[in-house]
Design a protein around this motif. Sequence first.
Motif, PDB file in Angstrom:
ATOM      1  N   ALA A   1       1.019  -1.107  -0.062  1.00  0.00           N
ATOM      2  CA  ALA A   1      -0.042  -0.058   0.110  1.00  0.00           C
ATOM      3  C   ALA A   1       0.794   1.226   0.073  1.00  0.00           C
ATOM      4  O   ALA A   1       0.596   1.919  -0.815  1.00  0.00           O
ATOM      5  CB  ALA A   1      -0.901  -0.014   1.267  1.00  0.00           C
ATOM      6  N   PHE A   2       1.943   1.242   0.872  1.00  0.00           N
ATOM      7  CA  PHE A   2       2.767   2.409   0.872  1.00  0.00           C
ATOM      8  C   PHE A   2       3.495   2.614  -0.499  1.00  0.00           C
ATOM      9  O   PHE A   2       3.697   3.781  -0.932  1.00  0.00           O
ATOM     10  CB  PHE A   2       3.716   2.160   2.022  1.00  0.00           C
ATOM     11  CG  PHE A   2       4.717   3.242   2.097  1.00  0.00           C
ATOM     12  CD1 PHE A   2       4.417   4.610   2.606  1.00  0.00           C
ATOM     13  CD2 PHE A   2       6.131   3.271   1.801  1.00  0.00           C
ATOM     14  CE1 PHE A   2       4.999   5.716   2.771  1.00  0.00           C
ATOM     15  CE2 PHE A   2       6.882   4.137   1.805  1.00  0.00           C
ATOM     16  CZ  PHE A   2       6.427   5.583   2.205  1.00  0.00           C
ATOM     17  N   GLU A   3       4.006   1.451  -0.984  1.00  0.00           N
ATOM     18  CA  GLU A   3       4.693   1.879  -2.149  1.00  0.00           C
ATOM     19  C   GLU A   3       3.726   2.445  -3.424  1.00  0.00           C
ATOM     20  O   GLU A   3       4.185   3.075  -4.138  1.00  0.00           O
ATOM     21  CB  GLU A   3       5.415   0.395  -2.698  1.00  0.00           C
ATOM     22  CG  GLU A   3       6.515   0.100  -1.756  1.00  0.00           C
ATOM     23  CD  GLU A   3       7.611   1.036  -1.742  1.00  0.00           C
ATOM     24  OE1 GLU A   3       8.051   1.708  -2.754  1.00  0.00           O
ATOM     25  OE2 GLU A   3       8.239   1.400  -0.719  1.00  0.00           O
ATOM     26  N   SER A   4       2.517   1.759  -3.483  1.00  0.00           N
ATOM     27  CA  SER A   4       1.646   2.301  -4.415  1.00  0.00           C
ATOM     28  C   SER A   4       1.363   3.611  -4.157  1.00  0.00           C
ATOM     29  O   SER A   4       1.208   4.733  -5.012  1.00  0.00           O
ATOM     30  CB  SER A   4       0.325   1.415  -4.260  1.00  0.00           C
ATOM     31  OG  SER A   4      -0.513   1.928  -5.374  1.00  0.00           O
ATOM     32  N   ALA A   5       1.080   4.102  -2.990  1.00  0.00           N
ATOM     33  CA  ALA A   5       0.927   5.581  -2.654  1.00  0.00           C
ATOM     34  C   ALA A   5       1.810   6.329  -2.874  1.00  0.00           C
ATOM     35  O   ALA A   5       1.704   7.487  -3.575  1.00  0.00           O
ATOM     36  CB  ALA A   5       0.449   5.590  -0.799  1.00  0.00           C
ATOM     37  N   ARG A   6       3.056   6.218  -2.471  1.00  0.00           N
ATOM     38  CA  ARG A   6       4.291   6.722  -2.940  1.00  0.00           C
ATOM     39  C   ARG A   6       4.398   6.885  -4.291  1.00  0.00           C
ATOM     40  O   ARG A   6       4.707   8.213  -4.993  1.00  0.00           O
ATOM     41  CB  ARG A   6       5.522   6.204  -2.399  1.00  0.00           C
ATOM     42  CG  ARG A   6       6.657   7.192  -2.365  1.00  0.00           C
ATOM     43  CD  ARG A   6       7.869   7.000  -1.649  1.00  0.00           C
ATOM     44  NE  ARG A   6       8.250   5.394  -1.505  1.00  0.00           N
ATOM     45  CZ  ARG A   6       9.327   4.941  -0.754  1.00  0.00           C
ATOM     46  NH1 ARG A   6       9.990   5.948  -0.016  1.00  0.00           N
ATOM     47  NH2 ARG A   6       9.551   3.818  -0.756  1.00  0.00           N
ATOM     48  N   GLN A   7       4.212   5.929  -4.989  1.00  0.00           N
ATOM     49  CA  GLN A   7       4.481   5.936  -6.491  1.00  0.00           C
ATOM     50  C   GLN A   7       3.438   6.609  -7.174  1.00  0.00           C
ATOM     51  O   GLN A   7       3.628   7.413  -8.319  1.00  0.00           O
ATOM     52  CB  GLN A   7       4.464   4.591  -7.025  1.00  0.00           C
ATOM     53  CG  GLN A   7       4.343   4.394  -8.586  1.00  0.00           C
ATOM     54  CD  GLN A   7       4.234   2.933  -9.241  1.00  0.00           C
ATOM     55  OE1 GLN A   7       3.880   2.006  -8.206  1.00  0.00           O
ATOM     56  NE2 GLN A   7       4.338   2.867 -10.160  1.00  0.00           N
ATOM     57  N   HIS A   8       2.097   6.766  -6.563  1.00  0.00           N
ATOM     58  CA  HIS A   8       1.140   7.481  -7.334  1.00  0.00           C
ATOM     59  C   HIS A   8       0.958   9.074  -6.629  1.00  0.00           C
ATOM     60  O   HIS A   8      -0.145   9.552  -6.558  1.00  0.00           O
ATOM     61  CB  HIS A   8      -0.266   7.038  -7.212  1.00  0.00           C
ATOM     62  CG  HIS A   8      -0.126   5.780  -8.199  1.00  0.00           C
ATOM     63  ND1 HIS A   8       0.048   4.433  -7.780  1.00  0.00           N
ATOM     64  CD2 HIS A   8      -0.471   5.835  -9.491  1.00  0.00           C
ATOM     65  CE1 HIS A   8       0.054   3.622  -9.140  1.00  0.00           C
ATOM     66  NE2 HIS A   8      -0.250   4.429  -9.749  1.00  0.00           N
TER      67      HIS A   8
END
Length: 178
Positions: free
Chosen positions: A15-22
Amino acid sequence: MAEKATIARPYAKAAFESARQHHALERWSKVLATASSVVQDERVAGLLSSPRVTPEQLSGLIADIVGSDLDEQTRNFLATLASNRRLVLLPEIASMYEGLRAEAENTADVQVVSAVELNEAQKQRLASALKKRLQREVRLHCEVDASLIGGAIVRAGDFVIDGSLKARLDRLAVEMSH
């Protein structure tokens, strides 16, 4: 529960990686906090383990409640949790996500419980001192608990300062009884 934390950790990291990426750290925080509250509600908790309720129905229910904060990534994340019967882990996932976010943003959420309400000048002095001590930006979350009699309790993760008069009186009572 260590097992829940072990299972929740990869989901929180994803979730964190997706949030950071977007560039959507704040949106993910809102979605995870709301979804976490939903699954903790006693009316929903029973549905999570029911074989009569499909994963699609569960993720749809949560999506309806979360509402406009959902985007494609958060919707897919909730659907993945539902299909794996992991929605019950949302509170742990949300907590771990917030830890990862705080680390990335170099911030600390500090809980301050005081005997009386702090004025703005006191909050500023406390935030400044904690910023220096913790070497992070500080977000204060203040509450009032009159049972402390005087002083305050400050919590930031494992860091705790109990400067309440109640704690001092309790320590004095223990010392006097020995």
